[in-house]
Design a protein around this motif. Structure first.
Motif, mmCIF file in Angstrom:
data_model
loop_
_atom_site.group_PDB
_atom_site.id
_atom_site.type_symbol
_atom_site.label_atom_id
_atom_site.label_comp_id
_atom_site.label_asym_id
_atom_site.label_seq_id
_atom_site.Cartn_x
_atom_site.Cartn_y
_atom_site.Cartn_z
ATOM 1 N N TRP A 3 0.839 -1.200 0.000
ATOM 2 C CA TRP A 3 0.000 0.000 0.000
ATOM 3 C C TRP A 3 0.875 1.252 0.000
ATOM 4 O O TRP A 3 0.597 2.237 -0.668
ATOM 5 N N ILE A 71 -7.795 5.401 -1.201
ATOM 6 C CA ILE A 71 -8.431 4.288 -1.916
ATOM 7 C C ILE A 71 -8.369 4.513 -3.416
ATOM 8 O O ILE A 71 -8.181 3.584 -4.195
ATOM 9 N N LEU A 75 -6.848 1.798 -6.012
ATOM 10 C CA LEU A 75 -7.617 1.281 -7.142
ATOM 11 C C LEU A 75 -6.897 1.545 -8.454
ATOM 12 O O LEU A 75 -6.872 0.697 -9.343
ATOM 13 N N SER A 78 -4.183 -0.932 -8.883
ATOM 14 C CA SER A 78 -4.716 -2.255 -9.197
ATOM 15 C C SER A 78 -5.167 -2.356 -10.646
ATOM 16 O O SER A 78 -5.048 -3.398 -11.270
ATOM 17 N N THR A 147 -15.157 -2.028 -7.925
ATOM 18 C CA THR A 147 -14.251 -1.524 -6.904
ATOM 19 C C THR A 147 -13.853 -2.627 -5.935
ATOM 20 O O THR A 147 -12.676 -2.745 -5.568
ATOM 21 N N LEU A 151 -10.019 -3.990 -5.183
ATOM 22 C CA LEU A 151 -9.460 -3.860 -3.846
ATOM 23 C C LEU A 151 -8.807 -5.147 -3.358
ATOM 24 O O LEU A 151 -7.974 -5.117 -2.463
ATOM 25 N N LYS A 418 -16.075 -2.049 5.052
ATOM 26 C CA LYS A 418 -15.736 -2.344 3.661
ATOM 27 C C LYS A 418 -16.748 -1.709 2.715
ATOM 28 O O LYS A 418 -16.370 -1.164 1.662
ATOM 29 N N ILE A 422 -15.741 1.046 -0.109
ATOM 30 C CA ILE A 422 -16.085 0.881 -1.523
ATOM 31 C C ILE A 422 -16.897 2.070 -2.016
ATOM 32 O O ILE A 422 -16.679 2.575 -3.125
#
Length: 433
Positions: A3, A71, A75, A78, A147, A151, A418, A422
């Protein structure tokens, strides 16, 4: 993926626009709309606060903005994005504003693509789901499912592995599967149709609002368990979308005929087809076969999702019989119907982690001690107290270590967190339509 590295380098890409598409599978799936795929991202700046603006905001608002920036970075990493888009015009939180974005597959993560392409041309329901465009207003916004998928860590690691199946034998895959258009469409459409068919199954007698919130809770649970990835396996042997263990499959198989009958008698022909194609005796999951839980060839993610809802129904029935419909326990609740549904919803998904007895122990302890001489008048307060009682009075099956006690006590709160995470990463607004 670290992260700390990802959060410094990348930011989320979101764009506007929809492309209307139609389906040739009309008898089984409604005509839907697919968000357009963006191919060329444009740069955008991260949100920054001046000292004066920061001072004018509450601490909670500042923390939320920081969380959203983080976040978005994760994302973007990713997805493989290296820049971000400008804020889209004519977008509002009341409508689906963000386009669905897909990975560009590599030789490392494209291992599911050939099977998906073969299934897409088949006459199976999996093929129909692959060919059907994404609904613009399903139960859960597609961008939220997207999403959740992004994650989930992109690499196998100390907690989970991704698997491939060949000839019924599974082996480790090098990475999370490529979130391609085919893969995402199958996962999204599978969750939509199974949820539409089974929302009254797990929420029998509840209001339409309560039933929709049940689906949101299931969405959050799956996001925590698997990130909506078909082929994910935990190091403890739980597999697929709903993270089923061998004992859990064995338990569901004892009552899956009830689920089959429910779907067969459903007025929606799509639901009848779920029963006929995925719950025939020869198609049911074998607890000893890993690929039954994770392989597209074996009917996943649909089969795994049906089993997930069947397990949740089993949990609902257990707590109704042993707690909520017990005369003494029932008398302790003085709540409106939808507030009572909130507590039942929590026990339903919470017990997916704790086990039925694992949650019943602190639940009955709370009701017979703190509420021995008073009634439950706040669902939210009661659930927070149940979290504390799960920590203080764990069932012996969950009391083996401080880590397990902490995990079981915090599981429902983790689902709520969570969902909020999201929402922050999915262009804001609720994930529930």
């Amino acid at each position: 993926m670290r992260w700390t590295t990802a959060l410094l380098k990348f930011s989320l890409i979101a764009t506007c626009g929809f492309m209307s598409m139609t389906s040739s599978d009309g008898p089984f799936l409604h005509k839907l709309d697919l968000a357009s795929k963006t191919t060329v991202p444009a740069p955008a700046k991260k949100t920054k606060l001046s000292k004066e603006a920061e001072e004018s905001l509450s601490k909670a608002a500042v923390q939320k903005l920081d969380r959203m920036n983080k976040i978005n970075d994760l994302l973007a990493f990713s997805r493989g994005d290296t820049s971000s888009t400008v804020a889209c015009k004519n977008c509002s939180l009341a409508s689906e504003a963000a386009s669905i974005r897909f990975n560009q597959c590599s030789t490392k993560n494209n291992y599911m693509e050939a099977a998906l392409e073969r299934q897409k041309t088949s006459a199976s329901y999996i093929g129909a789901l692959l060919r059907t465009p994404i609904n613009k207003k399903p139960l859960i916004r597609p961008v939220c499912i997207e999403t959740a998928m992004y994650l989930q860590s992109a690499a196998s690691g100390p907690v989970v592995d991704y698997k491939t199946c060949s000839g019924g034998t599974s082996k480790n895959a090098p990475a999370r599967p490529c979130v391609s258009e085919n893969y995402f469409t199958l996962v999204n459409n599978s969750f939509e149709v199974v949820s539409q068919c089974m929302k009254t199954y797990i929420g029998e007698g509840e209001s339409a609002v309560a039933q929709k919130n049940n689906i949101l809770a299931v969405f959050g649970m799956i996001s925590v368990e698997s990130g909506f990835h078909i082929n994910i396996m935990s190091k403890t042997g739980a597999g697929g979308i709903g993270q089923f263990t061998q004992p859990a499959i064995h338990s569901v198989n004892k009552m899956i005929s009830e689920t089959e009958e429910f779907l067969k008698s459903h007025p929606d022909v799509r639901c009848q087809r779920l029963a006929n194609e995925f719950l025939k005796e020869e198609q049911r999951m074998d607890s000893k076969k890993t690929c039954d839980r994770i392989s597209v060839v074996e009917g996943n993610p649909v089969t795994n999702m049906i089993y997930t809802y069947a397990a949740l129904k089993e949990a609902t029935d257990y707590f109704d019989t042993n707690v909520f419909n017990d005369a003494k326990m029932k008398a302790k609740f003085a709540l409106p119907a939808d507030e009572m549904a909130k507590i039942k919803r929590a026990t339903m998904v919470w017990s997916h982690n704790t086990g039925y007895a694992g949650l019943k122990t602190p639940l009955t302890k709370l009701l017979t001690t703190k509420y021995a001489k008073k009634k439950v008048t706040s669902a939210d307060k009661f659930l927070e107290e149940l979290r504390e009682y799960a920590r203080l009075y764990p069932n012996k099956g969950n009391a083996g270590s401080s880590a397990r006690i902490k995990e079981t006590a915090n599981y429902y709160a983790k689902i709520q967190t969570k969902i909020d995470l999201i929402k922050d990463g999915a262009a804001g607004g609720s994930c529930l339509n």
